[in-house]
Design a protein around this motif. Sequence first.
Motif, short mmCIF file in Angstrom:
data_model
loop_
_atom_site.label_atom_id
_atom_site.label_comp_id
_atom_site.label_asym_id
_atom_site.label_seq_id
_atom_site.Cartn_x
_atom_site.Cartn_y
_atom_site.Cartn_z
N SER A 2 0.83 -1.21 0.00
CA SER A 2 0.00 0.00 0.00
C SER A 2 0.86 1.26 0.00
O SER A 2 2.04 1.23 0.31
CB SER A 2 -0.92 -0.01 1.22
N GLU A 3 0.20 2.36 -0.35
CA GLU A 3 0.84 3.68 -0.37
C GLU A 3 1.25 4.07 1.06
O GLU A 3 0.50 3.86 2.00
CB GLU A 3 -0.19 4.68 -0.92
N PRO A 4 2.44 4.64 1.25
CA PRO A 4 2.84 5.07 2.59
C PRO A 4 1.88 6.14 3.11
O PRO A 4 1.42 7.00 2.36
CB PRO A 4 4.23 5.67 2.39
N ASP A 5 1.54 6.06 4.40
CA ASP A 5 0.60 7.00 5.00
C ASP A 5 1.35 8.15 5.66
O ASP A 5 1.51 8.19 6.88
CB ASP A 5 -0.29 6.27 6.01
N PHE A 7 0.45 11.35 5.81
CA PHE A 7 -0.45 12.19 6.60
C PHE A 7 -0.76 11.55 7.95
O PHE A 7 -0.79 12.23 8.97
CB PHE A 7 -1.73 12.49 5.83
N GLY A 8 -1.00 10.25 7.95
CA GLY A 8 -1.25 9.54 9.21
C GLY A 8 -0.05 9.60 10.15
O GLY A 8 -0.19 9.79 11.35
N ALA A 54 6.21 5.11 6.62
CA ALA A 54 5.73 6.22 5.80
C ALA A 54 6.84 6.80 4.93
O ALA A 54 6.58 7.70 4.12
CB ALA A 54 5.13 7.31 6.69
#
Length: 106
Positions: A2-5, A7-8, A54
């Motif tokens: 998955s895409e690195p988060d 913002f999280g 991330a």
Amino acid sequence: MSEPDVFGALANPTRREVLRLLREHGEQPVQALAARFDMRRPSLSEHLRVLRDAGLVMERPVGRQRLYALRAEPLREVADWLTPYERFWRARLAGLRDVLDGMPDD
């Protein structure tokens, strides 16, 4: 995968502080970072894992230590996303300034 988060990862103040420390002081071992926080080392290690996942920090083993360094490239995504909002608020604040400048001084 998955895409690195990014913002999280940035949503947490402890992680933002870790990034600030790495930006201002450069690469550091986890022990030096942990000394700056009132938390147990496993808790800080979890924050570092989120930052690493991330893509915001790099981890480099040196002997028995793990050194962490800032990777600022993913922050470009954040800056690109925030730019229109910055322009919006600058325009709004300029309008407020104009209104306030037009009011009589009391």
